[in-house]
Design a protein around this motif. Structure first.
Motif, PDB file in Angstrom:
ATOM      1  N   LEU A  21       0.828  -1.202   0.000  1.00 40.78           N
ATOM      2  CA  LEU A  21       0.000   0.000   0.000  1.00 40.78           C
ATOM      3  C   LEU A  21       0.862   1.252   0.000  1.00 40.78           C
ATOM      4  CD1 LEU A  21      -2.792   1.246   0.079  1.00 40.78           C
ATOM      5  CD2 LEU A  21      -2.751   1.037   2.577  1.00 40.78           C
TER       6      LEU A  21
ATOM      7  N   THR B  39       3.837   1.471  -1.182  1.00 41.29           N
ATOM      8  CA  THR B  39       4.443   1.549  -2.519  1.00 41.29           C
ATOM      9  C   THR B  39       3.472   2.169  -3.517  1.00 41.29           C
ATOM     10  OG1 THR B  39       5.814  -0.404  -2.086  1.00 41.29           O
ATOM     11  CG2 THR B  39       5.470   0.208  -4.393  1.00 41.29           C
ATOM     12  N   GLY B  40       2.210   1.777  -3.434  1.00 38.70           N
ATOM     13  CA  GLY B  40       1.205   2.352  -4.325  1.00 38.70           C
ATOM     14  C   GLY B  40       1.024   3.843  -4.113  1.00 38.70           C
TER      15      GLY B  40
ATOM     16  N   ASN C 293       4.063   5.595  -5.562  1.00 39.19           N
ATOM     17  CA  ASN C 293       3.987   5.618  -7.023  1.00 39.19           C
ATOM     18  C   ASN C 293       2.985   6.660  -7.508  1.00 39.19           C
ATOM     19  OD1 ASN C 293       5.839   3.532  -7.184  1.00 39.19           O
ATOM     20  ND2 ASN C 293       4.292   1.937  -7.430  1.00 39.19           N
ATOM     21  N   PHE C 294       1.869   6.794  -6.793  1.00 40.92           N
ATOM     22  CA  PHE C 294       0.838   7.756  -7.186  1.00 40.92           C
ATOM     23  C   PHE C 294       1.388   9.177  -7.179  1.00 40.92           C
ATOM     24  CE2 PHE C 294      -2.349  10.816  -5.684  1.00 40.92           C
ATOM     25  CZ  PHE C 294      -3.258  10.764  -6.725  1.00 40.92           C
TER      26      PHE C 294
ATOM     27  N   ASN D 255       1.499   4.974 -16.980  1.00 38.32           N
ATOM     28  CA  ASN D 255       1.191   4.738 -15.572  1.00 38.32           C
ATOM     29  C   ASN D 255      -0.161   5.318 -15.160  1.00 38.32           C
ATOM     30  OD1 ASN D 255       3.585   3.374 -15.149  1.00 38.32           O
ATOM     31  ND2 ASN D 255       4.688   5.162 -14.388  1.00 38.32           N
TER      32      ASN D 255
ATOM     33  N   VAL E 171      -0.751   4.334  -9.510  1.00 36.39           N
ATOM     34  CA  VAL E 171      -0.562   3.471  -8.348  1.00 36.39           C
ATOM     35  C   VAL E 171       0.403   2.328  -8.664  1.00 36.39           C
ATOM     36  CG1 VAL E 171      -1.742   1.881  -6.767  1.00 36.39           C
ATOM     37  CG2 VAL E 171      -2.807   4.070  -7.381  1.00 36.39           C
ATOM     38  N   PHE E 172       0.352   1.846  -9.901  1.00 38.69           N
ATOM     39  CA  PHE E 172       1.269   0.793 -10.344  1.00 38.69           C
ATOM     40  C   PHE E 172       2.254   1.384 -11.350  1.00 38.69           C
ATOM     41  CE2 PHE E 172      -2.789  -1.243  -9.315  1.00 38.69           C
ATOM     42  CZ  PHE E 172      -2.372  -2.150  -8.345  1.00 38.69           C
ATOM     43  N   ASP E 173       3.524   1.195 -11.084  1.00 41.23           N
ATOM     44  CA  ASP E 173       4.574   1.706 -11.975  1.00 41.23           C
ATOM     45  C   ASP E 173       4.880   0.641 -13.020  1.00 41.23           C
ATOM     46  OD1 ASP E 173       6.681   2.883 -13.234  1.00 41.23           O
ATOM     47  OD2 ASP E 173       8.049   2.840 -11.523  1.00 41.23           O
TER      48      ASP E 173
END
Length: 284
Positions: free
Chosen positions: A105, A107-108, A111-112, A144, A152-154
């Motif tokens: 979470l 990480t998401g 990334n966002f 992305n 959220v996902f790279d």
């Protein structure tokens, strides 16, 4: 039974406390931020105009022996202020955030917010006349944002599209503006002068700045600050010796690395005349 029609305006009136709405607070907050950024720009320009000569300072705030940090005495005072706020508020919140949220979470979330910075990377790469990196930034943001669910996902990095780290301060440096002295700002931390001058531009380029809904604006802003602080929890364990000097020197070295796009201009170790070796010195 009497039916009561509850309108959206009624709900907002109750939630936000009568006549003083959250939107009004949001408006004044944004105006305050603009005034603060304008003040920072004014102070930065004044410092830039007076740093070259480093005039005599009866208060002892200028040290000509430190070309990158001539205002160390003042900077240390602001540094202590920031460290106190961090120790009492930000670090405990970040520690709690890390404790209750799973790694995937966090990480998401990271990334966002990183994806929102692609617009600044793209713009500054164009301003620095680097069309290829700018093209990669555009592809990264598009990929992305769409397939990566708003970043959220790279998905771009595994495909070889590495993220740029550009800002308007670097753009100024690329076109010949000197980096300027190191300044520690309340709440914002330490930056060199051109980095400070570029903050309002980079802030404006971030889509979060243009969010009109105050609830979303404050929620995302708070989450961004907490996430950034959480990412530093492990890194700060590496700090040794004087904390101020360590953070300052690390920042200046990394700043030079970013300005030169990772290219090593010179190596003081290799250029030191005290180290004069030949092949015989390594023979055994």
């Amino acid at each position: 039974m009497k039916r009561v029609l509850i309108t959206q305006e009624t709900v907002r009136h109750v939630i936000h406390g009568g006549d003083v709405s959250l939107e009004r607070h949001h408006f004044f907050f944004r105006q305050g931020c603009r005034l603060l950024l304008l003040l920072l720009l004014t102070v930065s320009v004044y410092v830039s105009a007076n740093t070259a000569t480093l005039p005599d300072d009866p208060f002892g705030s200028v040290d000509a022996s430190l070309p990158h940090d001539p205002y160390e005495n003042w900077n240390r005072k602001v540094f202590v202020f920031n460290e106190t706020l961090d120790a009492w508020i930000l670090k405990p919140v970040a520690t709690g955030y890390r404790a209750v949220t799973p790694r995937f979470l966090r990480t998401g979330v990271r990334n966002f917010f990183s994806n929102l910075g692609e617009i600044s990377n793209f713009t500054n790469n164009l301003l620095q006349a680097k069309p290829v990196p700018a093209g990669k930034d555009a592809v990264r943001f598009t990929l992305n944002t769409t397939l990566g669910v708003l970043g959220v996902f790279d998905l771009a990095t595994p495909l070889g599209l590495q993220k740029s780290e550009e800002d308007f301060g670097q753009t100024l440096n690329v076109w010949g503006v000197p980096e300027g002295p190191y300044l520690v700002l309340p709440f914002l931390g330490g930056h060199n002068l051109t980095h400070t001058l570029g903050l309002p531009i980079d802030y404006y380029l971030n889509p979060m700045y243009h969010i009109e809904d105050p609830l979303i604006f404050y929620s995302l802003g708070s989450l961004f600050v907490v996430q950034r602080r959480t990412d530093l929890l492990e890194a700060e364990k590496l700090i040794q010796g004087d904390r101020y000097s360590f953070i300052r020197d690390t920042y200046l070295q990394r700043r030079l690395f970013l300005i030169n796009d990772g290219k090593m201009v010179s190596d003081p170790f290799l250029e030191d005349d005290d180290f004069d070796f030949d092949d015989d010195d390594f023979a055994y």
